[in-house]
Write a protein that holds these residues in place. Sequence first.
Motif, PDB file in Angstrom:
ATOM      1  N   ARG A 251       1.083  -1.292  -0.190  1.00 33.87           N
ATOM      2  CA  ARG A 251       0.090  -0.180   0.015  1.00 33.87           C
ATOM      3  C   ARG A 251       0.886   1.038   0.176  1.00 33.87           C
ATOM      4  NH1 ARG A 251      -3.370   0.169   4.065  1.00 33.87           N
ATOM      5  NH2 ARG A 251      -4.924   1.953   3.025  1.00 33.87           N
ATOM      6  N   PHE A 252       1.632   1.038   0.549  1.00 32.12           N
ATOM      7  CA  PHE A 252       2.811   2.350   0.816  1.00 32.12           C
ATOM      8  C   PHE A 252       2.935   2.670  -0.659  1.00 32.12           C
ATOM      9  CE2 PHE A 252       6.283   4.787   3.540  1.00 32.12           C
ATOM     10  CZ  PHE A 252       7.209   4.939   2.146  1.00 32.12           C
ATOM     11  N   MET A 253       3.444   1.179  -1.249  1.00 26.97           N
ATOM     12  CA  MET A 253       4.110   2.067  -2.659  1.00 26.97           C
ATOM     13  C   MET A 253       2.816   1.995  -3.613  1.00 26.97           C
ATOM     14  SD  MET A 253       7.279   0.537  -2.830  1.00 26.97           S
ATOM     15  CE  MET A 253       7.474   1.552  -4.147  1.00 26.97           C
ATOM     16  N   TYR A 254       1.682   2.284  -3.564  1.00 27.62           N
ATOM     17  CA  TYR A 254       1.208   2.409  -4.924  1.00 27.62           C
ATOM     18  C   TYR A 254       0.589   3.595  -4.942  1.00 27.62           C
ATOM     19  CZ  TYR A 254      -4.162   2.402  -2.868  1.00 27.62           C
ATOM     20  OH  TYR A 254      -5.299   2.946  -2.440  1.00 27.62           O
ATOM     21  N   HIS A 255       0.655   4.109  -3.014  1.00 27.31           N
ATOM     22  CA  HIS A 255       0.475   5.326  -2.881  1.00 27.31           C
ATOM     23  C   HIS A 255       1.799   6.038  -3.166  1.00 27.31           C
ATOM     24  CE1 HIS A 255      -3.487   5.980  -0.640  1.00 27.31           C
ATOM     25  NE2 HIS A 255      -2.998   4.125   0.111  1.00 27.31           N
ATOM     26  N   LEU A 256       2.943   5.690  -2.324  1.00 25.17           N
ATOM     27  CA  LEU A 256       3.941   6.606  -3.348  1.00 25.17           C
ATOM     28  C   LEU A 256       3.840   6.888  -4.799  1.00 25.17           C
ATOM     29  CD1 LEU A 256       6.379   8.338  -2.601  1.00 25.17           C
ATOM     30  CD2 LEU A 256       6.721   5.364  -2.370  1.00 25.17           C
ATOM     31  N   ALA A 257       4.283   5.840  -5.725  1.00 24.21           N
ATOM     32  CA  ALA A 257       3.784   5.588  -7.082  1.00 24.21           C
ATOM     33  C   ALA A 257       3.090   7.101  -7.378  1.00 24.21           C
ATOM     34  CB  ALA A 257       3.908   4.582  -7.547  1.00 24.21           C
ATOM     35  N   ASN A 258       1.696   6.572  -6.989  1.00 24.22           N
ATOM     36  CA  ASN A 258       0.778   7.331  -7.597  1.00 24.22           C
ATOM     37  C   ASN A 258       1.425   8.823  -7.365  1.00 24.22           C
ATOM     38  OD1 ASN A 258      -0.682   5.308  -8.659  1.00 24.22           O
ATOM     39  ND2 ASN A 258      -2.380   4.896  -7.064  1.00 24.22           N
ATOM     40  N   ALA A 259       1.127   9.321  -5.857  1.00 21.66           N
ATOM     41  CA  ALA A 259       1.810  10.739  -5.607  1.00 21.66           C
ATOM     42  C   ALA A 259       3.148  11.293  -6.223  1.00 21.66           C
ATOM     43  CB  ALA A 259       1.484  10.952  -4.460  1.00 21.66           C
ATOM     44  N   LEU A 260       3.680   9.900  -6.564  1.00 24.52           N
ATOM     45  CA  LEU A 260       4.989  10.720  -8.022  1.00 24.52           C
ATOM     46  C   LEU A 260       3.832  11.268  -9.585  1.00 24.52           C
ATOM     47  CD1 LEU A 260       7.202   8.771  -6.400  1.00 24.52           C
ATOM     48  CD2 LEU A 260       7.873  10.846  -5.925  1.00 24.52           C
ATOM     49  N   VAL A 261       3.653  10.312  -9.562  1.00 21.50           N
ATOM     50  CA  VAL A 261       2.590  10.774 -10.462  1.00 21.50           C
ATOM     51  C   VAL A 261       2.294  11.592 -10.790  1.00 21.50           C
ATOM     52  CG1 VAL A 261       1.025   9.598 -12.408  1.00 21.50           C
ATOM     53  CG2 VAL A 261       2.449   7.833 -11.336  1.00 21.50           C
ATOM     54  N   ASP A 262       1.437  11.822 -10.153  1.00 24.55           N
ATOM     55  CA  ASP A 262       0.724  13.192  -9.671  1.00 24.55           C
ATOM     56  C   ASP A 262       2.004  14.793  -9.845  1.00 24.55           C
ATOM     57  OD1 ASP A 262      -1.353  12.101  -9.680  1.00 24.55           O
ATOM     58  OD2 ASP A 262      -1.582  12.341  -8.005  1.00 24.55           O
ATOM     59  N   LYS A 263       3.357  14.584  -9.510  1.00 23.29           N
ATOM     60  CA  LYS A 263       3.615  15.608  -9.344  1.00 23.29           C
ATOM     61  C   LYS A 263       4.567  15.531 -10.800  1.00 23.29           C
ATOM     62  CE  LYS A 263       6.301  16.074  -6.334  1.00 23.29           C
ATOM     63  NZ  LYS A 263       6.046  17.376  -5.385  1.00 23.29           N
ATOM     64  N   GLY A 264       4.326  15.119 -12.176  1.00 19.75           N
ATOM     65  CA  GLY A 264       4.902  15.321 -12.544  1.00 19.75           C
ATOM     66  C   GLY A 264       5.777  14.356 -13.592  1.00 19.75           C
ATOM     67  N   HIS A 265       6.362  12.876 -12.283  1.00 21.11           N
ATOM     68  CA  HIS A 265       7.052  12.241 -12.757  1.00 21.11           C
ATOM     69  C   HIS A 265       6.834  11.057 -13.959  1.00 21.11           C
ATOM     70  CE1 HIS A 265       9.908  14.338 -10.157  1.00 21.11           C
ATOM     71  NE2 HIS A 265       8.551  14.438  -9.559  1.00 21.11           N
ATOM     72  N   ASP A 266       7.734  10.395 -14.643  1.00 26.44           N
ATOM     73  CA  ASP A 266       7.940   8.883 -14.943  1.00 26.44           C
ATOM     74  C   ASP A 266       7.639   7.756 -14.180  1.00 26.44           C
ATOM     75  OD1 ASP A 266       7.390   7.363 -16.685  1.00 26.44           O
ATOM     76  OD2 ASP A 266       8.864   8.022 -18.476  1.00 26.44           O
ATOM     77  N   ILE A 267       6.354   7.154 -13.730  1.00 24.72           N
ATOM     78  CA  ILE A 267       6.672   6.213 -12.981  1.00 24.72           C
ATOM     79  C   ILE A 267       6.588   4.999 -13.502  1.00 24.72           C
ATOM     80  CG2 ILE A 267       6.173   5.381 -11.095  1.00 24.72           C
ATOM     81  CD1 ILE A 267       8.172   8.180 -10.171  1.00 24.72           C
ATOM     82  N   GLU A 268       7.671   4.224 -13.011  1.00 22.73           N
ATOM     83  CA  GLU A 268       7.032   2.224 -13.779  1.00 22.73           C
ATOM     84  C   GLU A 268       7.886   1.300 -12.850  1.00 22.73           C
ATOM     85  OE1 GLU A 268       8.216  -0.691 -17.870  1.00 22.73           O
ATOM     86  OE2 GLU A 268       8.992   1.991 -17.395  1.00 22.73           O
ATOM     87  N   VAL A 269       5.659   0.733 -12.312  1.00 20.14           N
ATOM     88  CA  VAL A 269       6.335  -0.413 -11.840  1.00 20.14           C
ATOM     89  C   VAL A 269       6.503  -1.147 -12.879  1.00 20.14           C
ATOM     90  CG1 VAL A 269       5.248  -1.784  -9.872  1.00 20.14           C
ATOM     91  CG2 VAL A 269       4.535   0.796  -9.982  1.00 20.14           C
ATOM     92  N   VAL A 270       7.916  -2.769 -12.180  1.00 24.00           N
ATOM     93  CA  VAL A 270       7.871  -3.434 -12.699  1.00 24.00           C
ATOM     94  C   VAL A 270       7.494  -4.315 -12.128  1.00 24.00           C
ATOM     95  CG1 VAL A 270       9.849  -5.030 -13.924  1.00 24.00           C
ATOM     96  CG2 VAL A 270       9.747  -2.012 -13.428  1.00 24.00           C
ATOM     97  N   MET A 271       6.989  -5.601 -12.413  1.00 20.44           N
ATOM     98  CA  MET A 271       6.451  -6.684 -11.123  1.00 20.44           C
ATOM     99  C   MET A 271       6.286  -7.987 -12.287  1.00 20.44           C
ATOM    100  SD  MET A 271       2.656  -6.896  -8.744  1.00 20.44           S
ATOM    101  CE  MET A 271       1.811  -6.870 -10.262  1.00 20.44           C
TER     102      MET A 271
END
Length: 328
Positions: A17-37
């Motif tokens: 849950r920490f990871m998905y919240h952080l990834a989403n918040a960084l997307v909202d700041k305009g960063h290019d975020i990619e989760v590899v799973m």
Amino acid sequence: MKIVFPVLSLETGGGSRFMYHLANALVDKGHDIEVVMPENGPQVWPLRAKLRRVKELTPSSIPSADFILPNFYLTVRPAWESQKGRVVRLSLGYEPLWVPDSETAKQTYLIGAPIMSISQWHRQILLQETGLESTVISAGVDTSTFHPYPKPSEQTGCKNIFYIMRDPASGYTWKGGADFLKAVNRLKDQVNFELTVSIPENAIFTSPFPCRIKTTATDQELAQLYAEADLFVYTSYFEAFGLPPLEAMACGTAVVTTDCGGIRDYVRNGENCLLVPPSDIEQLSTAIYDLLTKDAERQRIAATGHLFAQAWSWQRTADQVEAFLLSL
């Protein structure tokens, strides 16, 4: 910035849950975020970041990025050996405390990558165990989801306790579930209350007394359980941060919690919660009893907790991560 998060799964645990919240918040700041799973990794939580499914996490499966942030010891080696971006170790908990292969887990801290920890207690554990300094970033709570709801007890007069029961058979041996059951078993003949238990792992759970058993698939469902309760109880022995008490506070629910380490960054005993030592059944029972029977005190603690939680946003977490990465 292009930031890659290699993860094993996005399922029920606080780390996911920490990871998905952080990834989403960084997307909202305009960063290019990619989760590899990995393709067999379960995904419970919704992502606004890109999700790349791979057969398995290997150096060749990691895409190029400005920064690669492994967050669990098994994701560190593929990230480090890929040489496709600056690796920063995001530690969501010091794994040697609970994983079977503790020495292998410890070695993933000693590779020379900068480290982010998630509380002052967590930072001290890392320093004590590895000799390495880390930079603290705080977890957060989404107050657009975790907010007060009407409490059924206002109509029924019967208070409700909410508890999240993690499964020891799934590796969660430090959550104190047996302690909680002992405490409420002491109280069941002293005070009238209802009990709601959430079981994230869908484990088999037999309660020694009647209770409502729930599973939650979304933050909205979890938030409603927190908010409808009059009291949330947390009994962990140690936590790098510990999201649930903060989420309960945001939902306007009074909290009784053990002093389990990472929560010290945000708990204030007697102000926004009642704090008791881990595994102390006597003090745990007394704290639960007091808040069930003293309405004004319970409501005061709940109101203070709700106000306090407002400052702990995931946007703030993203700001802290961004500032640290830019400093590198």
